[in-house]
Design a protein around this motif. Structure first.
Motif, short mmCIF file in Angstrom:
data_model
loop_
_atom_site.label_atom_id
_atom_site.label_comp_id
_atom_site.label_asym_id
_atom_site.label_seq_id
_atom_site.Cartn_x
_atom_site.Cartn_y
_atom_site.Cartn_z
N LEU A 288 1.37 -3.22 18.95
CA LEU A 288 0.02 -3.72 18.72
C LEU A 288 -0.67 -2.97 17.59
CD1 LEU A 288 -1.29 -4.37 22.35
CD2 LEU A 288 -0.39 -6.01 20.70
N HIS A 289 -0.40 -1.67 17.46
CA HIS A 289 -0.96 -0.90 16.35
C HIS A 289 -0.44 -1.43 15.01
CE1 HIS A 289 -2.80 2.19 18.92
NE2 HIS A 289 -1.69 2.17 19.63
N ALA A 290 0.87 -1.75 14.98
CA ALA A 290 1.45 -2.29 13.74
C ALA A 290 0.86 -3.65 13.40
CB ALA A 290 2.97 -2.38 13.88
N GLN A 291 0.62 -4.47 14.42
CA GLN A 291 0.03 -5.77 14.18
C GLN A 291 -1.39 -5.63 13.63
OE1 GLN A 291 0.54 -7.50 18.07
NE2 GLN A 291 2.53 -8.41 17.54
N ASN A 292 -2.14 -4.69 14.18
CA ASN A 292 -3.50 -4.45 13.69
C ASN A 292 -3.49 -3.96 12.24
OD1 ASN A 292 -4.55 -5.17 16.18
ND2 ASN A 292 -4.71 -3.06 16.91
N ALA A 293 -2.58 -3.03 11.96
CA ALA A 293 -2.49 -2.48 10.60
C ALA A 293 -2.03 -3.54 9.60
CB ALA A 293 -1.53 -1.29 10.59
N ALA A 294 -1.10 -4.39 10.03
CA ALA A 294 -0.61 -5.46 9.14
C ALA A 294 -1.73 -6.41 8.77
CB ALA A 294 0.53 -6.21 9.83
N GLU A 295 -2.56 -6.73 9.75
CA GLU A 295 -3.70 -7.63 9.48
C GLU A 295 -4.71 -6.95 8.57
OE1 GLU A 295 -7.11 -10.15 11.95
OE2 GLU A 295 -5.50 -9.10 13.02
N GLN A 296 -4.95 -5.68 8.82
CA GLN A 296 -5.94 -4.94 8.04
C GLN A 296 -5.54 -4.82 6.57
OE1 GLN A 296 -6.97 -1.13 9.72
NE2 GLN A 296 -7.87 -0.37 7.82
N PHE A 297 -4.23 -4.59 6.32
CA PHE A 297 -3.78 -4.34 4.95
C PHE A 297 -3.04 -5.53 4.34
CE2 PHE A 297 -4.34 -0.08 6.72
CZ PHE A 297 -5.08 0.52 5.72
N GLY A 298 -2.91 -6.62 5.09
CA GLY A 298 -2.33 -7.83 4.55
C GLY A 298 -0.85 -7.72 4.23
N ILE A 299 -0.08 -7.06 5.09
CA ILE A 299 1.36 -6.93 4.87
C ILE A 299 2.12 -7.32 6.12
CG2 ILE A 299 1.15 -5.15 3.09
CD1 ILE A 299 1.67 -3.07 5.17
N ASP A 300 3.44 -7.40 6.01
CA ASP A 300 4.30 -7.82 7.11
C ASP A 300 4.46 -6.67 8.11
OD1 ASP A 300 6.51 -8.58 8.76
OD2 ASP A 300 7.26 -9.89 7.17
N GLU A 301 4.12 -6.92 9.37
CA GLU A 301 4.22 -5.86 10.38
C GLU A 301 5.65 -5.35 10.55
OE1 GLU A 301 4.09 -8.38 14.49
OE2 GLU A 301 2.52 -8.77 13.01
N ARG A 302 6.63 -6.20 10.26
CA ARG A 302 8.02 -5.76 10.38
C ARG A 302 8.35 -4.69 9.36
NH1 ARG A 302 10.50 -11.71 10.02
NH2 ARG A 302 8.93 -11.65 8.36
N ASP A 303 7.75 -4.79 8.17
CA ASP A 303 7.97 -3.75 7.16
C ASP A 303 7.41 -2.41 7.63
OD1 ASP A 303 9.21 -5.53 5.43
OD2 ASP A 303 7.36 -6.01 4.36
N ILE A 304 6.26 -2.47 8.29
CA ILE A 304 5.66 -1.24 8.83
C ILE A 304 6.60 -0.62 9.86
CG2 ILE A 304 3.72 -0.26 10.10
CD1 ILE A 304 2.01 -2.59 9.09
N LEU A 305 7.09 -1.44 10.79
CA LEU A 305 7.94 -0.94 11.87
C LEU A 305 9.25 -0.38 11.34
CD1 LEU A 305 7.28 -3.77 14.47
CD2 LEU A 305 6.44 -1.41 14.58
N MET A 306 9.84 -1.04 10.35
CA MET A 306 11.09 -0.54 9.78
C MET A 306 10.86 0.82 9.13
SD MET A 306 13.70 -2.46 10.43
CE MET A 306 14.88 -1.88 9.20
N LYS A 307 9.75 0.97 8.41
CA LYS A 307 9.46 2.25 7.76
C LYS A 307 9.19 3.34 8.78
CE LYS A 307 8.82 4.85 4.17
NZ LYS A 307 9.96 5.21 3.29
N VAL A 308 8.44 3.01 9.82
CA VAL A 308 8.15 3.98 10.87
C VAL A 308 9.46 4.40 11.56
CG1 VAL A 308 7.03 4.27 13.10
CG2 VAL A 308 5.78 3.23 11.22
#
Length: 336
Positions: A288-308
């Motif tokens: 849910l944190h990744a989904q919120n961040a993806a919406e806030q910064f306009g990027i794909d949440e999957r990219d966030i999760l892969m990097k994390v």
């Protein structure tokens, strides 16, 4: 063989409903779990006692009121709480015990059992069934898990859990870890699964066959990421396999359908993002944190999760999610 099923809907499920459980919802679920003969069920913020915060998510209702409501409905079932040292305090545990909680699960990262020593000792002194909970167990080799489990046992843990917090394990991974603990420990062993790779039930059965006697589930699979092993499905399968759970399956199904299903904010399913949690080995409550961040910064949440996942982030590092999202957005903006 007698198995102890512990339902985590009212704790792990808190992540999926953004910590919005009400006293009435908890009371109804607790009444159903008690009538179904589920021996233990857990109640608290998704990140354990004291978890209500800006970083982890604010609870709609004070967790002590939820715990009190759950305990009031129990005649045979017993209420458990989760505590992560550094989030929850010894005072939080004492408050929960005063309300009638009977089990405490002290959760640490898989390599940090030593930070739970004083909390385990306190739980034992309070007369609670005491559990050491090794989170993100996919991240450590078997030898390290055995070492950490022995520490928990030496502090007084009566049960030690292998916890697949990311839903990243396959049955062979579970078998290796549980079998090694069964050979090394005198205490009982538990297993907690997430379903991000659709392996939760298979992994739970593998754990039982390897020697686990405590297994977790959540009704309707309500939990972080793609959820947990679905309690009512697990109860049915274990009965078919010949294991004794003492659970009234019809009552449990009715509770899942009539109490839990209406409060779910969306169906619990394996989405592309929850799949990435398991694939990349990311803590399930990060979703849910990744989904919120993806919406806030306009990027794909999957990219966030892969990097994390590449960074091997663990529970308690939720702030990294927003830092990663911001960095990814900045890099995208400068690409010609």
């Amino acid at each position: 063989m007698k198995l102890n099923v512990l339902d985590v809907t009212l704790r792990d499920g808190s992540h999926s409903v953004r910590h919005s459980f009400t006293v009435e919802q908890v009371r109804a679920a607790a009444k159903g779990l008690n009538a179904s003969g589920v021996p233990y069920f857990e109640v608290s913020h998704g990140d354990g006692l004291g978890g209500s915060s800006l970083q982890y998510g604010l609870s709609k209702t004070d967790e002590l009121k939820l715990i009190e409501a759950a305990v009031s409905e129990c005649t045979t079932s017993q209420v458990s709480v989760l505590l992560l040292p550094g989030i929850g305090t010894k005072e939080d545990l004492q408050s929960a015990a005063s309300l009638g909680v009977k089990m405490a699960r002290i959760a640490t990262h898989v390599t940090e059992a030593d930070i739970g020593a004083q909390h385990i000792e306190l739980a034992r002194s309070l007369g609670l069934k005491t559990v050491g909970f090794l989170m993100m167990s996919h991240m450590a080799p078997v030898e390290k898990i055995v070492e950490q489990a022995k520490l928990f046992e030496s502090y007084g843990a009566e049960i030690v859990y292998v916890t697949d917090s990311a839903g990243a394990m396959l049955p062979k991974d579970v078998t290796e870890r549980i079998s090694a603990l069964r050979q090394a420990l005198q205490c009982e062993i538990g297993f907690h699964a997430h379903n991000n790779l659709s392996m939760a039930l298979a992994n739970t059965i593998a754990a039982i066959k390897a020697g686990a006697t405590y297994v977790d589930g959540s009704m309707r699979a309500l939990g972080a990421g793609a959820g947990n092993t679905q309690t009512e499905v697990m109860a049915a399968v274990l009965e078919r396999l010949g294991y004794e759970t003492g659970i009234d399956l019809y009552n449990l199904i009715d509770t899942a359908n009539d109490v839990i299903a209406p409060l779910m904010q969306q169906p619990q399913e394996i989405t592309g993002s929850s799949l990435i949690l398991g694939y990349a080995g990311v803590y399930s409550s990060f979703l849910l944190h990744a989904q919120n961040a993806a919406e806030q910064f306009g990027i794909d949440e999957r990219d966030i999760l892969m990097k994390v996942g590449e960074m091997k982030a663990v529970g308690g590092q939720e702030d990294l999610i927003y830092e990663v999202a911001q960095n990814l957005a900045s890099k995208r903006e400068v690409v010609p």
